[in-house]
Design an enzyme around this catalytic site. Structure first.
Site, PDB file in Angstrom:
ATOM      1  N   GLU A 170      34.514  43.782  41.108  1.00 20.68           N
ATOM      2  CA  GLU A 170      35.608  44.344  40.329  1.00 20.68           C
ATOM      3  C   GLU A 170      35.237  44.738  38.903  1.00 20.68           C
ATOM      4  O   GLU A 170      35.720  44.129  37.940  1.00 20.68           O
ATOM      5  CB  GLU A 170      36.789  43.364  40.278  1.00 20.68           C
ATOM      6  CG  GLU A 170      37.330  42.999  41.640  1.00 20.68           C
ATOM      7  CD  GLU A 170      38.653  42.248  41.564  1.00 20.68           C
ATOM      8  OE1 GLU A 170      39.155  42.022  40.444  1.00 20.68           O
ATOM      9  OE2 GLU A 170      39.184  41.894  42.613  1.00 20.68           O
ATOM     10  N   GLU A 353      38.168  40.449  49.500  1.00 22.79           N
ATOM     11  CA  GLU A 353      39.160  39.480  49.008  1.00 22.79           C
ATOM     12  C   GLU A 353      40.544  39.926  49.424  1.00 22.79           C
ATOM     13  O   GLU A 353      40.887  41.108  49.313  1.00 22.79           O
ATOM     14  CB  GLU A 353      39.174  39.404  47.466  1.00 22.79           C
ATOM     15  CG  GLU A 353      38.025  38.664  46.885  1.00 22.79           C
ATOM     16  CD  GLU A 353      38.073  38.622  45.355  1.00 22.79           C
ATOM     17  OE1 GLU A 353      39.168  38.661  44.753  1.00 22.79           O
ATOM     18  OE2 GLU A 353      36.981  38.565  44.772  1.00 22.79           O
TER      19      GLU A 353
HETATM   20  C1  GCO Z   1      39.265  39.073  41.573  1.00 20.07           C
HETATM   21  C2  GCO Z   1      38.720  37.948  41.477  1.00 20.07           C
HETATM   22  C3  GCO Z   1      39.185  36.627  41.824  1.00 20.07           C
HETATM   23  C4  GCO Z   1      40.601  36.266  41.504  1.00 20.07           C
HETATM   24  C5  GCO Z   1      41.556  36.833  42.501  1.00 20.07           C
HETATM   25  C6  GCO Z   1      42.979  36.483  42.247  1.00 20.07           C
HETATM   26  O1  GCO Z   1      38.256  39.584  42.143  1.00 20.07           O
HETATM   27  O2  GCO Z   1      40.207  39.498  40.995  1.00 20.07           O
HETATM   28  O3  GCO Z   1      37.645  38.152  42.330  1.00 20.07           O
HETATM   29  O4  GCO Z   1      38.287  35.945  41.039  1.00 20.07           O
HETATM   30  O5  GCO Z   1      40.698  34.904  41.508  1.00 20.07           O
HETATM   31  O6  GCO Z   1      41.476  38.213  42.503  1.00 20.07           O
HETATM   32  O7  GCO Z   1      43.418  37.010  41.038  1.00 20.07           O
END
Ligand code: GCO
Length: 452
Positions: A170, A353
């Site tokens: 990200e 994710e």
């Molecule tokens: C993200 C992050 C995570 C967060 C999840 C929830 O990639 O944004 O990888 O670290 O914990 O997205 O907000």
């Protein structure tokens, strides 16, 4: 207990689709005394930055409990585990390799392999060593070159034992939230900084692909981006335009640079002085072929026009998660199909994710997180719908294995399919974890039956 049901002939139930759970280094590792400080340690120490005033010094104590955590992962019946490596646990401030730190990841990958679990490694999940921030962090072009050197050290050590390497997680967050919106470390609020940091992050991605391909030729190499469909708050043309602008600025900025070698043209919406400084050849470096695109998805975002720019409208209609995010599963199908249409063809997609935070409670050693079971059920069906429409999704990782340090929200948000009591460090599989476990074990049986 509620079940997660997928369509019977879903590709998701086939052997070629991989299921896994995901975590990141700073959010779970702890053992801060055995690595270099990172920008998040600094940020946590600044008053008012983290909602509950907490830090990541101990987190889930995963470094000291990793063997139990790996056994827990194996018990879930996953094919794969996605985790990140802490840069500052591997490379010291003086540039030398911390063999003990690197050894932790070598052992982890070995143990996972022995249990038949594939390692999906992310090299950068936001924990930039503070010694690099002291030299300008992602505003300094040199950081991209340091990243490629770090990637080489990791690839030499782990090589083909890792199934996939994602360079960055990200970059939207580590550029926009960190240098432009000021809510993530290091906490700057400057549009030009945000664009420049994004460019250097993407350059780092491109530069790292060379050593990764050289020392891990059989692994897949790619990047993890987060996406959120951008919807207008009303049918007013100004709001529609604002939503399109947000889509270009938040979603396409990264993917278009990688797949097409160009940043979206924002016309007169952005001042030329806010655009990043580039050097000749940068976009060629950034747009080298990737083997996979990691997609992180949580929710959609609604925008309205504000002063010729866009402004997000926080959702108010339930169901919302404790992050205040709308549960909007169809948005996952929508964004995947939309990206596929925009770019013609996408590389292999892994949903790297997907998950939600809810106010979980332990009662008699159980956590009845029915809302999260529903969330996974709906989103897995949304993935199925995207596959039916031709998007090459080949894997899905639940975020997250464990409740953990949720960045600026501290420990106030529980995203785990496993509950963590942060006083005792006891882990309790939630009902959502059990539902996924059941799905994954049943699928394994089905695959074995097909093979017999
Ligand atoms: C993200 C992050 C995570 C967060 C999840 C929830 O990639 O944004 O990888 O670290 O914990 O997205 O907000």
């Amino acid at each position: 207990m509620k079940k997660i049901k997928l369509p019977l002939h879903s590709e998701l139930l086939s052997r070629d689709f991989i299921f896994g759970v995901a975590t990141s280094s700073f959010q779970i590792e702890g053992a801060a005394d055995r690595r270099e400080p990172c920008i998040w340690d600094t940020f946590c120490a600044e008053q008012g930055r983290i909602k509950d005033g907490s830090h990541g010094l101990n987190a889930c104590e995963h470094i000291d409990r990793w063997q139990d955590d790996v056994a827990l992962i194996a018990s879930l019946g996953v094919d794969a585990y996605r985790f990140s490596i802490a840069w500052g646990r591997v490379i010291r401030a003086d540039g030398t390799v911390n063999q003990e730190g690197l050894g932790f990841y070598v052992n982890l990958v070995e143990r996972l392999a022995a249990l038949g679990i594939a390692s999906h490694v992310t090299l950068y999940h936001w924990d930039l060593p503070q010694y690099l921030e002291d030299r300008g962090g992602w505003l300094n072009r040199e950081t991209a070159y340091r990243f490629a050197e770090y990637a080489e050290v990791v690839a030499k050590a782990l090589g083909n034992h890792v199934a996939s390497y994602a360079t960055l997680n990200e970059p939207f967050c580590s550029a926009y939230l960190s240098y432009e919106a000021g809510i993530h470390a290091p906490g700057y609020k400057n549009r030009k900084y945000g664009r420049q940091a994004a460019h250097h992050l993407l350059l780092a991605h491109g530069l790292a692909l060379t050593p990764l391909r050289k020392y891990a030729p059989n692994a897949e190499h790619g990047i993890v981006l987060n996406f959120s469909p951008c919807h207008p708050a009303s049918c007013d043309p100004a709001d529609r335009q604002a939503a399109q602008l947000a889509h270009a600025y938040h979603n396409l900025w990264y993917l278009q640079a990688i797949l097409k070698g160009q940043y979206p043209d924002l016309g007169d919406k952005i001042s030329p002085s806010d655009l990043p400084d580039l050097e000749p050849g940068d976009l060629t470096t950034i747009s080298q072929p990737i083997d996979f695109l990691g997609v992180n998805y949580y929710t959609r975002t609604v925008f309205r026009e504000k002063n010729g720019w866009f402004s997000d409208v926080p959702p108010t209609t339930p169901p919302l998660t404790t992050m205040g995010w709308e549960i909007y599963a169809e948005g996952l199908t929508e964004i995947l199909v939309d990206l596929q249409n925009t770019f013609g063809k996408l590389p292999t997609v892994y949903i790297t994710e997907n998950g939600a935070a809810f106010p979980d409670k332990v009662e008699n050693n159980q956590v009845h997180d029915t809302a999260r079971v529903d969330y996974y059920h709906q989103h897995l069906n949304a993935v199925h719908a995207a596959i039916e429409q031709g998007v090459p999704v080949k894997g899905y990782f639940a975020w997250s294995l464990l409740d953990n340090f949720e960045w600026a929200e501290g420990y106030t948000q529980r995203f785990g399919i496993v509950y963590v009591d942060f006083d005792t460090q006891q882990r309790t599989i939630k009902d959502s974890g059990r539902a996924l476990q059941q799905l994954w074990h049943e699928r394994k049986k089905q695959v074995e039956a097909q093979q017999a």
